[in-house]
Structure formats: C-alpha cells, structure tokens
Design an enzyme around this catalytic site. Sequence first.
Site, PDB file in Angstrom:
ATOM      1  N   GLU A 109      -6.342  -8.444  13.874  1.00 24.77           N
ATOM      2  CA  GLU A 109      -5.660  -8.162  12.602  1.00 24.77           C
ATOM      3  C   GLU A 109      -5.947  -9.255  11.584  1.00 24.77           C
ATOM      4  O   GLU A 109      -6.244  -8.983  10.414  1.00 24.77           O
ATOM      5  CB  GLU A 109      -4.148  -8.036  12.814  1.00 24.77           C
ATOM      6  CG  GLU A 109      -3.698  -6.913  13.744  1.00 24.77           C
ATOM      7  CD  GLU A 109      -4.030  -5.514  13.226  1.00 24.77           C
ATOM      8  OE1 GLU A 109      -4.325  -5.373  12.027  1.00 24.77           O
ATOM      9  OE2 GLU A 109      -3.998  -4.566  14.034  1.00 24.77           O
ATOM     10  N   ARG A 120      -4.786   1.775   4.222  1.00 20.68           N
ATOM     11  CA  ARG A 120      -4.383   0.934   5.347  1.00 20.68           C
ATOM     12  C   ARG A 120      -2.884   1.040   5.599  1.00 20.68           C
ATOM     13  O   ARG A 120      -2.125   1.473   4.753  1.00 20.68           O
ATOM     14  CB  ARG A 120      -4.837  -0.510   5.141  1.00 20.68           C
ATOM     15  CG  ARG A 120      -6.381  -0.605   5.218  1.00 20.68           C
ATOM     16  CD  ARG A 120      -6.893  -2.018   5.277  1.00 20.68           C
ATOM     17  NE  ARG A 120      -6.382  -2.784   6.396  1.00 20.68           N
ATOM     18  CZ  ARG A 120      -6.881  -2.747   7.637  1.00 20.68           C
ATOM     19  NH1 ARG A 120      -7.911  -1.985   7.905  1.00 20.68           N
ATOM     20  NH2 ARG A 120      -6.347  -3.466   8.590  1.00 20.68           N
ATOM     21  N   ASN A 162      -8.214  -8.771   8.207  1.00 14.62           N
ATOM     22  CA  ASN A 162      -7.630  -9.037   6.891  1.00 14.62           C
ATOM     23  C   ASN A 162      -8.486  -9.981   6.050  1.00 14.62           C
ATOM     24  O   ASN A 162      -8.662  -9.776   4.849  1.00 14.62           O
ATOM     25  CB  ASN A 162      -6.221  -9.637   7.035  1.00 14.62           C
ATOM     26  CG  ASN A 162      -5.169  -8.571   7.272  1.00 14.62           C
ATOM     27  OD1 ASN A 162      -5.476  -7.371   7.256  1.00 14.62           O
ATOM     28  ND2 ASN A 162      -3.944  -8.993   7.515  1.00 14.62           N
TER      29      ASN A 162
HETATM   30  N1  LIG Z   1      -6.576 -12.849   4.222  1.00 17.00           N
HETATM   31  C1  LIG Z   1      -5.994 -12.193   3.210  1.00 17.00           C
HETATM   32  N2  LIG Z   1      -6.399 -12.393   1.938  1.00 17.00           N
HETATM   33  C2  LIG Z   1      -5.826 -11.732   0.885  1.00 17.00           C
HETATM   34  N3  LIG Z   1      -4.817 -10.852   1.043  1.00 17.00           N
HETATM   35  C3  LIG Z   1      -4.371 -10.603   2.294  1.00 17.00           C
HETATM   36  C4  LIG Z   1      -4.916 -11.249   3.422  1.00 17.00           C
HETATM   37  N4  LIG Z   1      -4.260 -10.807   4.516  1.00 17.00           N
HETATM   38  C5  LIG Z   1      -3.351  -9.929   4.082  1.00 17.00           C
HETATM   39  N5  LIG Z   1      -3.392  -9.801   2.742  1.00 17.00           N
HETATM   40  C6  LIG Z   1      -2.517  -8.932   1.900  1.00 17.00           C
HETATM   41  O1  LIG Z   1      -1.383  -8.588   2.661  1.00 17.00           O
HETATM   42  C7  LIG Z   1      -1.260  -7.179   2.763  1.00 17.00           C
HETATM   43  C8  LIG Z   1      -0.634  -6.780   4.057  1.00 17.00           C
HETATM   44  O2  LIG Z   1      -1.462  -7.137   5.145  1.00 17.00           O
HETATM   45  P1  LIG Z   1      -1.310  -6.376   6.529  1.00 17.00           P
HETATM   46  O3  LIG Z   1       0.112  -6.406   6.960  1.00 17.00           O
HETATM   47  O4  LIG Z   1      -2.293  -6.956   7.481  1.00 17.00           O
HETATM   48  O5  LIG Z   1      -1.677  -4.874   6.216  1.00 17.00           O
HETATM   49  P2  LIG Z   1      -3.054  -4.159   5.860  1.00 17.00           P
HETATM   50  O6  LIG Z   1      -4.202  -4.987   6.351  1.00 17.00           O
HETATM   51  O7  LIG Z   1      -2.970  -2.865   6.583  1.00 17.00           O
HETATM   52  O8  LIG Z   1      -3.079  -3.997   4.387  1.00 17.00           O
HETATM   53  C9  LIG Z   1      -2.655  -6.665   2.555  1.00 17.00           C
HETATM   54  O9  LIG Z   1      -2.701  -5.325   2.130  1.00 17.00           O
HETATM   55  C10 LIG Z   1      -3.210  -7.646   1.525  1.00 17.00           C
HETATM   56  O10 LIG Z   1      -2.778  -7.281   0.236  1.00 17.00           O
END
Ligand SMILES: Nc1ncnc2c1ncn2[C@@H]1O[C@H](COP(=O)(O)OP(=O)(O)O)[C@@H](O)[C@H]1O
Lengths: 142, 142, 107, 107
Positions: A49, A106, A53
């Site tokens: 995950e 997502r 991300n």
């Molecule tokens: N490494 C990252 N860099 C920038 N934004 C991030 C990062 N990780 C997560 N995010 C932000 O946090 C939100 C939620 O992440 P997550 O719970 O993993 O759900 P998803 O990947 O399904 O969108 C993402 O949609 C994104 O906007």
Amino acid sequence: MDKQENYVKLEFYAKDQNVAIARLATAAFAGEIGFSLSDIEEIKVAVSEGVSNAIIHGYGGDESRLVEVTLTVEKNLFKLEIKDDGVGIADIKKAMEPTYSSVAERMGLGFVFMESFMDTLNVHSSLNCGTVLLMTRRCPHL
Amino acid sequence: MDKQENYVKLEFYAKDQNVAIARLATAAFAGEIGFSLSDIEEIKVAVSEGVSNAIIHGYGGDESRLVEVTLTVEKNLFKLEIKDDGVGIADIKKAMEPTYSSVAERMGLGFVFMESFMDTLNVHSSLNCGTVLLMTRRCPHL
Amino acid sequence: MKIEKTEKRITVVTDGDFDLKVCPELKALLAVDLKHDRSIHVCFDLRKTSFIDSSGLGLILWVYKETAPYGGKVSVVNVTASAEKLFDVAGLSRLLNIRRKGRERLG
Amino acid sequence: MKIEKTEKRITVVTDGDFDLKVCPELKALLAVDLKHDRSIHVCFDLRKTSFIDSSGLGLILWVYKETAPYGGKVSVVNVTASAEKLFDVAGLSRLLNIRRKGRERLG
Ligand SMILES: Nc1ncnc2c1ncn2[C@@H]1O[C@H](COP(=O)(O)OP(=O)(O)O)[C@@H](O)[C@H]1O
Ligand SMILES: Nc1ncnc2c1ncn2[C@@H]1O[C@H](COP(=O)(O)OP(=O)(O)O)[C@@H](O)[C@H]1O
C-alpha cells in the site's frame, strides 16, 4: 551486533513492477525476524500500500523518480519506512480518513490497511517535498 | 521511460541472512525482465557468490558494515553490481584463479561461478578501499 | 491470468500478484466485456492468487459498481484467510459474495 | 534441516537455502559426528533444497576430505538440474556420487 538486529534499504524507480520486489524483500526480512506466515501476509499488504501510494500519488506515474523502502529491526521492533520526494499531502488527516481518495477509481483504503496491519503508522509530509511513512510492528517473542 | 528499463538498489548490513534477501530481490528483478527460470537460477548463484564474498572476505565478519547491490536493466542489458568498502583485493588476477582462496575452508570457486553464469565480470578493487564487481548478462529476446 | 466467458458469466482467474501492476490491463479487458452486458455475473477466482491488496480490491469493487445497477453480480471464490481479512476490513464482505472454498470453478 | 543417523550412515536433508547462512551450524553438527567415525557414509539429500552455491558445495567437499582418507563415502541425491551444473563446473561430479533422483531416501 545483536544477532537479530538488521538493516536493509531499497531504492528503486517508481514503476509498478517494483512493488512486488519491495514486497518480496520485506517478506524475506520479516521472515528472518521470525514473524509467522500470517503476520508476513499482513506486513506485505502494508508495504504494498505504501509503495503503491508513492508511485501513484507521490509521483503521479513519473517512473523515473525514486522510492525508498528502509527495513530495520532493533530491540524487538520492526520498522518499515517508505519515502518519496513527490507532491506531498496537503491535509494528512483528511488523506487518512477511511475511503477518502483523491483518485476516483481508488478505494481510499491504503492507510486503513497500513494502520490495521502494523502496530503504529506515522505520516510526515509536506507539499512538494514528499512523504515519509514510518510504520512499526513488535517482533514475535522467539 | 522504456517499459523494461529499471533500477533497484539494495544496501544492507554484512550479515549472512541478507544474502538470501539480495538473492530474492535479484531473482524477482530478473524475472520481471523475462529471464527464464533456469537463467534466474544462474543469476541467483552469481549474486550469492558476490555478496557472500563481500561479507566474508571484504568485511571479515564485521556485520555492521554495508554491502550494496545495484540492479539495472537498460537497452536489453542486465547489470548486477556488488560493492563493499572492505579490505580490497591485492592481486585480482590471482584471486580470480579457479580454486584459489585466501580462506582454507573455502573452495575458491566464487569467481568461477560468477564468470560461468554471467556474460561478463569486471572486478575493481584496491587495498583497504573495497571491491566493486560489475557483471552483465544479455536479456532474453521477448 | 485467465478470463473465461460464457453468455451469463465471466470468470477471472488471476494468478500471482493481484496488485497495482496487473490492474490497468485487467480493467481494460473487463471494460470491453462490460460494455456489451452489464447484467452479467463476474466471478473472481483467487485460487492461484498469492497476493492481493487495495488495488486488487478496488478493481473488484469497480466491477461491482459497473454491474450491480444493471442486475449483475460479483462473486469472489477460493479466497485465503489472509485475503478474507482484507475484504472484511474493507467492508466488502457485505456487498460481494465471498467464499473461502468456491464451488464455482473454471472449466 | 534434518540429520538422521544410523551406524553406517548420516543422512542430511537440508531445506530452503544451502548457503553461507546455514553452513557454520551444519558444519559444527557434522564435526561432532565425524569425530566419532570418519569411515561413515554421509548422504546429502537435496530434495528440499531450493538453492545451493559454493558455500554449500564447500561444506560437502569438506565432509569428503574428512572422510575419504578413512574409507568414508559422500553422496548427494535428489539434485536439481541447476544444482548439478554447479557440481559439474566445480569438478565435484568426479569425486562425489551425485544423483538426480536418489534411491537413497530418508526414513
Ligand atoms: N505518497 C503519497 N503522496 C501524495 N499523496 C498521497 C500519498 N499517499 C497517500 N496520499 C493521499 O492520500 C489519499 C489516501 O490514500 P490511501 O488511503 O492509500 O487511499 P488510495 O491510495 O486508495 O487513494 C490518496 O488518495 C492521496 O491523495
Ligand atoms: N569482496 C572481496 N573483498 C576482498 N577479497 C575478496 C573479495 N572477493 C573475493 N576476494 C578474494 O578472492 C578470493 C577468491 O574468491 P572466490 O573465487 O569467490 O573464492 P572463495 O570465496 O571461495 O575464497 C577470496 O578467497 C578472497 O581472497
């Protein structure tokens, strides 16, 4: 050095095929520590995950950028750090809310899985400077 | 970026359990490139010999030192680099002779296996500055 | 990965990793089929799947959203205990028909 | 890893990786046995071994050197095609009794 103490760092292009490589290395690292197979399955989800991300959100598909995964174990604590130098997160609290995602298709469950499957999760991020995830999980008593 | 182009770097303590982690990551990387299972078996031997040498010879058992394994693929060429900052090799030519080993109980076949299983092997080393092995192998035509 | 189609059902047997890497391609393939018929039953058979994360779950949920309003159905069979936990945490166990040991087999 | 002993033979079934990591411990265990009797037959059964490199080969050769002068014997059975190549390149195929499919089984 303590027999169990260990450190492995991976650095790789933000390519989707490298998620599996990070996962395999993390699983092998966790296996050496003595985590059970079902613990390892959970740890694999957490690293997957976080790295996904970094690739999707952090770098928005720019494969030439670098993701860093650092695995350490010290004093019975397994630490998993995932770092990108991407766009960063404006509102960390909102980003961590279950089912919140900035990408329509997502699920917004990445952070939920990381929190469910590790003991602790800390997110450090600032806009345009990137994101660092620090997760820990207590090692099994051997 | 070319779909196949890739880069993964590992850095880890010079501990014997990390040979398996380097091997697994390398096998996964080679698998993504499209190497066959029997090619991958050979590549696993090459990385295993190089990393074992860094641990045993380069650092002589000092587990707190760092070994670096860099995997790249570019223009149909797979490159495997293994680096330590250890004692180095005084006489590279002699070191590479089949069955030569500075350690009585070892076979002196590490370099032989690396040369047999990769297309090219280059050894750069200087006393007290460490050793860099650079191996390459042509990718399969997919 | 193997996709088998009959008039009433599409069975998807993913193998290895059901993660970020395989999702775009699989989604494109399924999108073509769903354009023809959204009232179909899509069965994901995970018997050969060694790993699934939220990217894989997201694809399954996408199929659900595409088909459910049209009377379609999504089932997930041969789910391991570890994968089942993900479906539970994600709250998908209520929406989808999830089975540890599937009677619904390919071929 | 499993070591089985009878009066005339020691069978070593290594599992997983037969590399730098497992060699010191295995060597220490075998050294104790060989102290008692160097004319013994040591059989390495690689059926569960997924990987071997020159560290593993070195251990096998060490057992050969410890036993051969005393009338001992070393065999390696259930060797995969990949592992066989290593024994060939190392020139050990002449010294040791190496078999792809071993009739000599544990238990
Ligand atoms: N490494 C990252 N860099 C920038 N934004 C991030 C990062 N990780 C997560 N995010 C932000 O946090 C939100 C939620 O992440 P997550 O719970 O993993 O759900 P998803 O990947 O399904 O969108 C993402 O949609 C994104 O906007
Ligand atoms: N990374 C290294 N640092 C220092 N010396 C090395 C290194 N790698 C190899 N050597 C030297 O080269 C010799 C031959 O290496 P090799 O063919 O792998 O056989 P072995 O590991 O069995 O000794 C070693 O015994 C050692 O003296």
